[in-house]
Every structure is written in C-alpha cells, then in structure tokens.
Design a protein around this motif. Structure first.
Motif, PDB file in Angstrom:
ATOM      1  N   SER A 130      18.981  26.923  32.819  1.00 35.90           N
ATOM      2  CA  SER A 130      18.751  27.298  31.419  1.00 35.90           C
ATOM      3  C   SER A 130      19.238  28.714  31.142  1.00 35.90           C
ATOM      4  N   SER A 131      19.052  29.601  32.130  1.00 39.81           N
ATOM      5  CA  SER A 131      19.475  30.992  31.936  1.00 39.81           C
ATOM      6  C   SER A 131      20.987  31.131  31.861  1.00 39.81           C
ATOM      7  N   PHE A 132      21.719  30.143  32.413  1.00 42.01           N
ATOM      8  CA  PHE A 132      23.178  30.186  32.379  1.00 42.01           C
ATOM      9  C   PHE A 132      23.760  29.495  31.142  1.00 42.01           C
ATOM     10  N   LEU A 133      22.915  28.826  30.349  1.00 43.31           N
ATOM     11  CA  LEU A 133      23.405  27.981  29.261  1.00 43.31           C
ATOM     12  C   LEU A 133      24.347  28.729  28.321  1.00 43.31           C
ATOM     13  N   GLU A 134      24.012  29.960  27.978  1.00 37.60           N
ATOM     14  CA  GLU A 134      24.828  30.713  27.027  1.00 37.60           C
ATOM     15  C   GLU A 134      26.170  31.144  27.612  1.00 37.60           C
ATOM     16  N   THR A 135      26.296  31.066  28.918  1.00 33.48           N
ATOM     17  CA  THR A 135      27.559  31.501  29.554  1.00 33.48           C
ATOM     18  C   THR A 135      28.525  30.351  29.784  1.00 33.48           C
ATOM     19  N   PHE A 136      28.097  29.097  29.558  1.00 38.23           N
ATOM     20  CA  PHE A 136      28.960  27.951  29.861  1.00 38.23           C
ATOM     21  C   PHE A 136      30.305  28.045  29.135  1.00 38.23           C
ATOM     22  N   ASP A 137      30.262  28.372  27.838  1.00 36.90           N
ATOM     23  CA  ASP A 137      31.498  28.471  27.059  1.00 36.90           C
ATOM     24  C   ASP A 137      32.441  29.513  27.630  1.00 36.90           C
ATOM     25  N   SER A 138      31.895  30.704  27.918  1.00 40.26           N
ATOM     26  CA  SER A 138      32.748  31.792  28.414  1.00 40.26           C
ATOM     27  C   SER A 138      33.297  31.473  29.802  1.00 40.26           C
ATOM     28  N   LEU A 139      32.485  30.808  30.655  1.00 41.31           N
ATOM     29  CA  LEU A 139      32.971  30.415  31.980  1.00 41.31           C
ATOM     30  C   LEU A 139      34.094  29.389  31.862  1.00 41.31           C
ATOM     31  N   ASN A 140      33.957  28.458  30.928  1.00 43.96           N
ATOM     32  CA  ASN A 140      35.013  27.462  30.722  1.00 43.96           C
ATOM     33  C   ASN A 140      36.311  28.106  30.255  1.00 43.96           C
ATOM     34  N   ILE A 141      36.199  29.087  29.376  1.00 46.62           N
ATOM     35  CA  ILE A 141      37.386  29.767  28.854  1.00 46.62           C
ATOM     36  C   ILE A 141      38.032  30.617  29.945  1.00 46.62           C
ATOM     37  N   LYS A 142      37.192  31.325  30.695  1.00 42.65           N
ATOM     38  CA  LYS A 142      37.707  32.250  31.706  1.00 42.65           C
ATOM     39  C   LYS A 142      38.252  31.515  32.921  1.00 42.65           C
ATOM     40  N   LEU A 143      37.641  30.397  33.293  1.00 44.44           N
ATOM     41  CA  LEU A 143      38.045  29.673  34.508  1.00 44.44           C
ATOM     42  C   LEU A 143      38.727  28.361  34.110  1.00 44.44           C
ATOM     43  N   TYR A 144      38.018  27.248  34.150  1.00 49.37           N
ATOM     44  CA  TYR A 144      38.613  25.969  33.773  1.00 49.37           C
ATOM     45  C   TYR A 144      37.607  25.213  32.904  1.00 49.37           C
ATOM     46  N   PRO A 145      38.077  24.403  31.962  1.00 50.10           N
ATOM     47  CA  PRO A 145      37.152  23.758  31.018  1.00 50.10           C
ATOM     48  C   PRO A 145      36.501  22.488  31.559  1.00 50.10           C
ATOM     49  N   TYR A 146      35.750  22.625  32.656  1.00 53.99           N
ATOM     50  CA  TYR A 146      35.125  21.449  33.251  1.00 53.99           C
ATOM     51  C   TYR A 146      33.605  21.455  33.173  1.00 53.99           C
ATOM     52  N   LEU A 147      33.012  22.561  32.789  1.00 55.71           N
ATOM     53  CA  LEU A 147      31.552  22.598  32.703  1.00 55.71           C
ATOM     54  C   LEU A 147      31.087  21.855  31.458  1.00 55.71           C
ATOM     55  N   SER A 148      30.094  20.993  31.639  1.00 55.10           N
ATOM     56  CA  SER A 148      29.504  20.309  30.494  1.00 55.10           C
ATOM     57  C   SER A 148      28.644  21.294  29.711  1.00 55.10           C
ATOM     58  N   LEU A 149      28.640  21.149  28.394  1.00 52.27           N
ATOM     59  CA  LEU A 149      27.797  22.009  27.547  1.00 52.27           C
ATOM     60  C   LEU A 149      26.422  21.391  27.330  1.00 52.27           C
ATOM     61  N   LYS A 150      26.202  20.174  27.899  1.00 49.27           N
ATOM     62  CA  LYS A 150      24.883  19.524  27.795  1.00 49.27           C
ATOM     63  C   LYS A 150      24.069  19.874  29.034  1.00 49.27           C
ATOM     64  N   ILE A 151      22.989  20.578  28.838  1.00 50.94           N
ATOM     65  CA  ILE A 151      22.192  21.046  29.976  1.00 50.94           C
ATOM     66  C   ILE A 151      21.602  19.879  30.779  1.00 50.94           C
ATOM     67  N   SER A 152      21.355  18.752  30.125  1.00 48.11           N
ATOM     68  CA  SER A 152      20.777  17.595  30.828  1.00 48.11           C
ATOM     69  C   SER A 152      21.729  17.024  31.880  1.00 48.11           C
ATOM     70  N   ASP A 153      23.032  17.322  31.750  1.00 43.34           N
ATOM     71  CA  ASP A 153      24.004  16.806  32.716  1.00 43.34           C
ATOM     72  C   ASP A 153      23.868  17.444  34.094  1.00 43.34           C
ATOM     73  N   TYR A 154      23.125  18.551  34.183  1.00 43.97           N
ATOM     74  CA  TYR A 154      22.964  19.265  35.444  1.00 43.97           C
ATOM     75  C   TYR A 154      21.694  18.866  36.192  1.00 43.97           C
ATOM     76  N   PHE A 155      20.970  17.917  35.640  1.00 38.80           N
ATOM     77  CA  PHE A 155      19.693  17.532  36.237  1.00 38.80           C
ATOM     78  C   PHE A 155      19.732  16.101  36.767  1.00 38.80           C
ATOM     79  N   VAL A 156      18.987  15.902  37.835  1.00 34.01           N
ATOM     80  CA  VAL A 156      18.823  14.571  38.410  1.00 34.01           C
ATOM     81  C   VAL A 156      17.450  14.058  38.008  1.00 34.01           C
ATOM     82  N   ASN A 157      17.411  12.988  37.275  1.00 32.88           N
ATOM     83  CA  ASN A 157      16.127  12.407  36.835  1.00 32.88           C
ATOM     84  C   ASN A 157      15.768  11.220  37.717  1.00 32.88           C
ATOM     85  N   VAL A 158      14.494  11.157  38.062  1.00 36.42           N
ATOM     86  CA  VAL A 158      14.025  10.064  38.917  1.00 36.42           C
ATOM     87  C   VAL A 158      13.761   8.828  38.081  1.00 36.42           C
TER      88      VAL A 158
END
Length: 373
Positions: free
Chosen positions: A345-373
């Motif tokens: 959650s603390s990284f959520l605001e940086t996803f856009d800038s990381l995608n621009i600076k590196l490669y556009p592969y990070l999902s902007l949906k935070i739920s995509d980073y979680f494993v649900n049982v």
C-alpha cells in the motif's frame, strides 16, 4: 590506438596486450561500448582478420589471427556475421587446449571470455556446438579451467538458445546446466569472506563470476521452458548468495532479486519450489528494507505480481489443485505475518513513476499483488 598502430609508434604485440586488458575489464564490469563498431580500429581489425583468414596454410599467422579475434570480440558489442564465422572456430580451437600451464590457462580464459561477449548474435550450430560441448565435458572430468573460463564457456552456450531453442535438451539433460550452476555458485560463495567490506584480487574476481553465473541463469529462465529437477538446485544457491551478501554488494543483491523474479514468472520453476527454497522469504526481507532504490522495489513488486497471477490461473497451474491451494495458504500466511499489505500500500503512489522510469509492467490495481485463499 589506431593512429599509433598506423604510424608504427606501437608494436602490434603491445597494442594487443593493452587492448586485451581493456576488453578483459570491459567484460568483467559488464560495460557496453556502442561506438567501437564505428571506429577505424574496428575496421582495421575486420580487414586484417579477413586478409589473414584468406591466406594459405603455409602463410597464415595463427597467433596474429587469434590476437585479432580476441580483441575484436572483447571490445565490440555488435559483430559482422562474416567475421564471427572466422573468429568463433578460431578461438574455440584455443579453448580446446588441454595444457594446464599458467600461460595456456590464461590464454584459454581470455579466449572463452571473449567468446562470452558475443551475446545473442546468431550463428550456425556447426560453428560451435561440438567444440563448446567438448570444452565443458572435458572440464567435468578434469576440472582444467579457471572458474571464469568455465563460466564463460557456459555463458557463450546459453546465449545461443536465443536463436536456437532446440539446444535446451543439450544444455539441461546432457551438460546438466542446473547441477553445474548450483555447484559453482555454492563453491564460489563459500570461497569469499563476505564479512570483509572490500574484496581484493582473487576474491573480487570470484564475486564477479557469481554475478555472471546468476546472469546466465536469468537468460535460461527468460527464454527456456524445458523442465528438469536439477534446475531447482540453483534456486537455493541464489537464495544463499543473497543471504551472504545482504549487508553489502548491492548489485549482487539486485541480481539475486532479479533472477528470483524471473523464476517467479517462468513456467520452468514451480511455485511450490519457490516456497521450499525460501525465494518468497528473501524477497519479503528485501521489500522491508527502508532504503530500497527504485529498480529493486520494481523487481520485488513484479515478483509478487507474478506469484499472484500464477496462483490465480488454475488452468495453467503446474500441479494439482490441492497443491495450488496449499501454496496459496502458505504464501498468504507469510505475507500476512510480515505486514506485506501495508508495504504494498505504501508503494501504491509510486507505481506510475516506476512504470515510466523502468518498464510499464506494474499493475496499478493493488489487489493484483495479493494472494487470496
């Protein structure tokens, strides 16, 4: 240098010595030189190689041709197919030398290092396969090569997969890449005093060879889909390297995380193997570090993005559903225990800038980073 050679203010012997040293450290430091191909010196070398190759057996100066080929390959990043067809067989012949004197071993090491710099360039199997196989097999029996020379032989071969996937079986099942990479990483890791802040001489070189082995593993994981139980061995080795170097050597740490991210994405490595070999644990450890720099953050996030994607795709999962559910439960409990949700959650605001600076592969949906049982 080209002017000095042209005006005969430096002997070719001394020029080769200096240029080989430059090529040697260029390879070890993983430096790219995009301008050499346009230089007059490069054109001089290509012309000299072509002329020497066309000479008859009696006239040909083999030593001169070897020196020219080593300089051409080690200094370049782009290659002429015609010149490669001359240089590769010429240098592999040197690599096959079995004399174990220091002088010959240094010559073999430089030759194989130069060949490892060819990268992804396409060439016919007939130019290299029998010879590079023979070099690797002979080392399996006699341990005649230096660690850098042996790694370079493998790196040259691994790069060939990029244009020839049929090499997978040779690399994995005949030459046992997974077993050899794991063994070499283990022995190299145990030979370095990681508590000392700076390595010198032999230790510094061995740290570089560790980096190069992990890079070769990355290349395999990126391009190949052939499964073998032996391939799991290098997962544990990478994790152990990470644990040894985590207090220093940030570039080696990054390479470990990058490789584990590739393993998480690859269908070659099963999710349960990532769990069993503690890959998930070390990425969780790293993502907790307060001074993560951007590219490390990016690779950690991609690691969990790939894990989550694979556990959600039931139809593509490599084991039965019971194993899938068990893996999901274990990862869920690990990330819950480690406070992973707050970190992501603390990284959520940086996803856009990381995608621009590196490669556009990070999902902007935070739920995509979680494993649900």
């Amino acid at each position: 240098m080209n002017k000095l050679i042209g005006k005969k203010k430096i002997t070719m012997e001394n020029a080769f010595y200096l240029l080989k040293r430059i090529g040697f450290y260029k390879a070890l430091k993983n430096i790219w030189n995009h301008n050499f191909e346009k230089s007059f010196l490069n054109k001089r070398f290509e012309q000299m190689i072509s002329i020497e190759e066309k000479k008859g057996k009696e006239e040909k100066n083999e030593k001169l041709l070897i020196d020219l080929c080593e300089c051409y390959l080690s200094l370049n990043n782009r290659f002429s197919s015609e010149i490669l067809s001359i240089c590769v067989p010429c240098l592999l012949k040197v690599g096959l030398k079995k004399d174990e004197t220091d002088e010959t071993q240094k010559e073999v090491e430089m030759t194989l290092l130069a060949l490892s710099e060819i990268g992804y360039w396409e060439m016919k199997r007939g130019l290299y396969l029998n010879e590079i196989e023979a070099i690797i097999r002979y080392h399996h029996e006699h341990h005649n090569l230096s660690r850098l020379a042996y790694q370079s032989a493998w790196q040259f071969l691994i790069f060939r997969i990029y244009k020839d996937y049929s090499l997978e079986d040779v690399i994995v099942n005949e030459l046992h890449f997974g077993r050899e990479a794991a063994r070499e990483l283990k022995e190299l890791r145990e030979s370095v005093d990681w508590k000392r802040k700076e390595e010198r001489g032999k230790e510094a070189k061995e740290v570089i060879v560790i980096w190069r082995w992990i890079n070769a593993i990355d290349n395999y994981l990126t391009w190949c889909a052939l499964w073998s139980e032996e391939l799991v061995g290098f997962l544990g080795s990478i994790v152990q390297v990470f644990r040894e170097v985590k207090d220093n050597h940030r570039e080696v740490i990054y390479k470990c995380i990058y490789s584990l991210k590739n393993a998480a994405e690859s269908r070659v490595i099963k999710v349960e193997e990532l769990l069993k070999n503690e890959a998930v644990d070390v990425v969780l450890e790293e993502i907790h570090q307060p001074k993560l720099y951007d590219k490390m953050t990016y690779e950690c996030l991609l690691f969990f993005l790939h894990i989550s994607e694979r556990l959600k795709e039931k139809e593509y999962f490599e084991s039965d559903d019971k194993v899938r559910k068990t893996s999901k439960r274990v990862i869920f409990e690990k990330i819950e225990e480690e406070g992973y949700e707050d970190i992501i959650s603390s990284f959520l605001e940086t996803f856009d800038s990381l995608n621009i600076k590196l490669y556009p592969y990070l999902s902007l949906k935070i739920s995509d980073y979680f494993v649900n049982v």
